[in-house]
Design a protein around this motif. Structure first.
Motif, PDB file in Angstrom:
ATOM      1  N   LEU A   7     -65.122  17.124 -17.310  1.00 42.08           N
ATOM      2  CA  LEU A   7     -65.296  17.463 -18.728  1.00 42.08           C
ATOM      3  C   LEU A   7     -66.135  18.721 -18.911  1.00 42.08           C
ATOM      4  CD1 LEU A   7     -65.911  13.954 -20.337  1.00 42.08           C
ATOM      5  CD2 LEU A   7     -63.751  15.178 -20.004  1.00 42.08           C
ATOM      6  N   SER A   8     -67.071  18.931 -18.017  1.00 35.13           N
ATOM      7  CA  SER A   8     -67.936  20.111 -18.115  1.00 35.13           C
ATOM      8  C   SER A   8     -68.323  20.559 -16.720  1.00 35.13           C
ATOM      9  CB  SER A   8     -69.188  19.776 -18.939  1.00 35.13           C
ATOM     10  OG  SER A   8     -70.029  20.900 -19.049  1.00 35.13           O
ATOM     11  N   GLU A   9     -68.282  21.886 -16.519  1.00 34.81           N
ATOM     12  CA  GLU A   9     -68.633  22.469 -15.219  1.00 34.81           C
ATOM     13  C   GLU A   9     -68.897  23.941 -15.460  1.00 34.81           C
ATOM     14  OE1 GLU A   9     -68.697  23.767 -11.130  1.00 34.81           O
ATOM     15  OE2 GLU A   9     -67.166  24.464 -12.530  1.00 34.81           O
ATOM     16  N   ASN A  10     -69.535  24.614 -14.534  1.00 32.24           N
ATOM     17  CA  ASN A  10     -69.839  26.035 -14.719  1.00 32.24           C
ATOM     18  C   ASN A  10     -68.594  26.857 -15.023  1.00 32.24           C
ATOM     19  OD1 ASN A  10     -72.050  24.790 -13.448  1.00 32.24           O
ATOM     20  ND2 ASN A  10     -72.711  26.692 -12.522  1.00 32.24           N
ATOM     21  N   THR A  11     -67.494  26.506 -14.351  1.00 26.43           N
ATOM     22  CA  THR A  11     -66.249  27.248 -14.511  1.00 26.43           C
ATOM     23  C   THR A  11     -65.316  26.508 -15.455  1.00 26.43           C
ATOM     24  OG1 THR A  11     -66.462  28.038 -12.236  1.00 26.43           O
ATOM     25  CG2 THR A  11     -64.308  28.271 -13.279  1.00 26.43           C
ATOM     26  N   GLY A  18     -66.283  26.456 -19.886  1.00 26.16           N
ATOM     27  CA  GLY A  18     -67.312  25.935 -19.007  1.00 26.16           C
ATOM     28  C   GLY A  18     -68.707  26.266 -19.499  1.00 26.16           C
ATOM     29  N   GLU A  19     -69.689  25.628 -18.897  1.00 25.24           N
ATOM     30  CA  GLU A  19     -71.103  25.929 -19.115  1.00 25.24           C
ATOM     31  C   GLU A  19     -71.848  25.474 -17.873  1.00 25.24           C
ATOM     32  OE1 GLU A  19     -72.752  23.697 -22.361  1.00 25.24           O
ATOM     33  OE2 GLU A  19     -72.653  21.790 -21.288  1.00 25.24           O
ATOM     34  N   HIS A  20     -73.070  25.970 -17.689  1.00 27.20           N
ATOM     35  CA  HIS A  20     -73.865  25.538 -16.544  1.00 27.20           C
ATOM     36  C   HIS A  20     -74.211  24.060 -16.718  1.00 27.20           C
ATOM     37  CE1 HIS A  20     -76.695  25.764 -13.225  1.00 27.20           C
ATOM     38  NE2 HIS A  20     -77.537  25.085 -13.982  1.00 27.20           N
ATOM     39  N   GLY A  21     -73.684  23.230 -15.847  1.00 28.28           N
ATOM     40  CA  GLY A  21     -73.912  21.796 -15.935  1.00 28.28           C
ATOM     41  C   GLY A  21     -72.727  21.050 -15.367  1.00 28.28           C
ATOM     42  N   LEU A  22     -72.716  19.740 -15.541  1.00 25.67           N
ATOM     43  CA  LEU A  22     -71.622  18.939 -15.018  1.00 25.67           C
ATOM     44  C   LEU A  22     -71.466  17.654 -15.823  1.00 25.67           C
ATOM     45  CD1 LEU A  22     -69.546  19.023 -12.689  1.00 25.67           C
ATOM     46  CD2 LEU A  22     -71.087  17.565 -11.377  1.00 25.67           C
ATOM     47  N   SER A  23     -70.222  17.247 -16.027  1.00 31.00           N
ATOM     48  CA  SER A  23     -69.904  15.971 -16.651  1.00 31.00           C
ATOM     49  C   SER A  23     -68.549  15.518 -16.130  1.00 31.00           C
ATOM     50  CB  SER A  23     -69.870  16.090 -18.175  1.00 31.00           C
ATOM     51  OG  SER A  23     -69.491  14.853 -18.779  1.00 31.00           O
ATOM     52  N   GLY A 214     -71.948  18.657  -6.915  1.00 31.91           N
ATOM     53  CA  GLY A 214     -72.613  19.886  -6.485  1.00 31.91           C
ATOM     54  C   GLY A 214     -73.446  19.627  -5.249  1.00 31.91           C
ATOM     55  N   PHE A 215     -73.565  20.645  -4.396  1.00 27.94           N
ATOM     56  CA  PHE A 215     -74.283  20.482  -3.133  1.00 27.94           C
ATOM     57  C   PHE A 215     -75.594  21.273  -3.081  1.00 27.94           C
ATOM     58  CE2 PHE A 215     -69.863  19.845  -1.071  1.00 27.94           C
ATOM     59  CZ  PHE A 215     -69.826  18.535  -1.533  1.00 27.94           C
ATOM     60  N   HIS A 216     -75.929  21.991  -4.122  1.00 25.96           N
ATOM     61  CA  HIS A 216     -77.180  22.738  -4.239  1.00 25.96           C
ATOM     62  C   HIS A 216     -77.441  23.606  -3.017  1.00 25.96           C
ATOM     63  CE1 HIS A 216     -81.119  23.367  -6.204  1.00 25.96           C
ATOM     64  NE2 HIS A 216     -80.450  22.958  -7.251  1.00 25.96           N
ATOM     65  N   LEU A 217     -76.426  24.386  -2.655  1.00 26.46           N
ATOM     66  CA  LEU A 217     -76.520  25.238  -1.471  1.00 26.46           C
ATOM     67  C   LEU A 217     -76.555  26.723  -1.814  1.00 26.46           C
ATOM     68  CD1 LEU A 217     -73.903  23.378   0.768  1.00 26.46           C
ATOM     69  CD2 LEU A 217     -76.390  23.345   1.054  1.00 26.46           C
ATOM     70  N   SER A 218     -76.604  27.051  -3.100  1.00 26.19           N
ATOM     71  CA  SER A 218     -76.448  28.451  -3.509  1.00 26.19           C
ATOM     72  C   SER A 218     -77.564  29.359  -2.989  1.00 26.19           C
ATOM     73  CB  SER A 218     -76.369  28.552  -5.036  1.00 26.19           C
ATOM     74  OG  SER A 218     -77.543  28.060  -5.638  1.00 26.19           O
ATOM     75  N   GLY A 243     -68.667  22.181  -6.783  1.00 26.85           N
ATOM     76  CA  GLY A 243     -68.894  23.285  -7.712  1.00 26.85           C
ATOM     77  C   GLY A 243     -70.310  23.225  -8.240  1.00 26.85           C
ATOM     78  N   HIS A 244     -70.504  23.660  -9.483  1.00 30.81           N
ATOM     79  CA  HIS A 244     -71.777  23.650 -10.194  1.00 30.81           C
ATOM     80  C   HIS A 244     -72.855  24.405  -9.420  1.00 30.81           C
ATOM     81  CE1 HIS A 244     -75.016  22.650 -12.759  1.00 30.81           C
ATOM     82  NE2 HIS A 244     -75.496  21.671 -12.036  1.00 30.81           N
TER      83      HIS A 244
END
Length: 273
Positions: A7-11, A18-23, A214-218, A243-244
């Motif tokens: 429903l929601s993702e950065n892309t 999209g927006e920064h976040g996740l759902s 998300g894997f928080h690897l950026s 993603g994210h």
């Protein structure tokens, strides 16, 4: 069948910005689960565009107490009057990140958790089955996670003192399927390999079919990503959908090592498992 709609993702895509976040909206054996709600009402607008009725959600889960996963729940509570929100006991309005510009509050919108306290279940167990579903929640068991919090410049205020985040407020949602376990962890702040270890601690003999989130690897060096890719390879995980907060470079490395088993998420994406 397990079906996941982003429903929601950065892309975003043409239909769903999209927006920064996740759902994530999860349909599993007649149950409708909402995992996180992004940082704004956008997840609800995208749900409407996709023909998803949020009022029909049975169960809601907050993966961790950061604004880009929690703040959309104010809208969710307006649209849904029945689903309880499952949150770790350690979650609260006390989380910060440190940037060059200074300390920034990144927790849920102030007052939201208290205002909706009758809709929230605070989970403290190490293994928490979700109602009558084939899904459960698992917290982190890995020790000394505050070192990861310090490295990431993520903090929590405890009795007025600023401490490195140990991610006790983060939890993993797991679905049991005929193909194996499907793991959902929206940010994997404690380290994606540690998330896998947390799940295997409670389900030692079950194969893992998919890891979604998300894997928080950026901000991690390439060598750390290669090590994680090897973990995924050794566990023979069939699908990795991410993603994210994973980062473009980390995604490239994972796809290089694991091929088409690795997919990038975007808002509006449908995943059949």
């Amino acid at each position: 069948m397990l079906k996941v709609t982003v429903l929601s993702e950065n892309t975003g895509c043409e239909k769903c910005p999209g927006e920064h976040g996740l759902s994530l909206y999860i349909e599993n054996e007649g149950h409708r689960i909402l995992l996180d709600a992004g940082q704004s009402p956008l997840f609800a607008e995208n749900a409407e565009a996709l023909g998803i009725a949020l009022e029909d959600v049975d169960i809601a889960v907050l993966s961790h107490a950061h604004y880009d996963h929690a703040d959309g729940f104010a809208t969710f509570f307006e649209e849904n009057n029945k689903a309880m929100l499952y949150v770790r006991e350690e979650a609260g309005e006390c989380f910060y990140s440190l940037h060059e510009a200074g300390l920034k509050y990144i927790g849920p919108k102030q007052g939201m958790l208290h205002e909706n306290k009758d809709r929230i279940v605070y989970v403290k167990e190490d293994f928490y089955p979700l109602a009558d579903t084939d899904m459960f929640l698992v917290p982190h068991d890995t020790k000394a996670l505050s070192a990861i919090g310090e490295k990431a410049k993520l903090y929590q205020k405890v009795n007025g003192e600023l401490l490195a985040d140990d991610f006790a407020h983060e939890q993993t949602l797991v679905a049991e399927t005929e193909k194996g376990l499907v793991i959902f962890n929206s940010c994997s702040h404690a380290g994606p390999a540690n998330v896998l270890a947390d799940v295997m601690r409670v389900r030692k003999d079950e194969p893992i079919y998919a890891y979604i989130g998300g894997f928080h690897l950026s901000k991690y060096p390439d060598e750390d990503v290669y090590v994680f890719a090897e973990v995924l390879q050794q566990l023979e995980i069939g699908r990795i959908i991410t993603g994210h907060c994973t980062g473009e470079r980390a995604l490239e490395i994972l796809q290089e090592k694991l091929g088409d088993r690795v997919e990038a998420m975007h808002a509006g994406m449908e995943i059949i498992l």
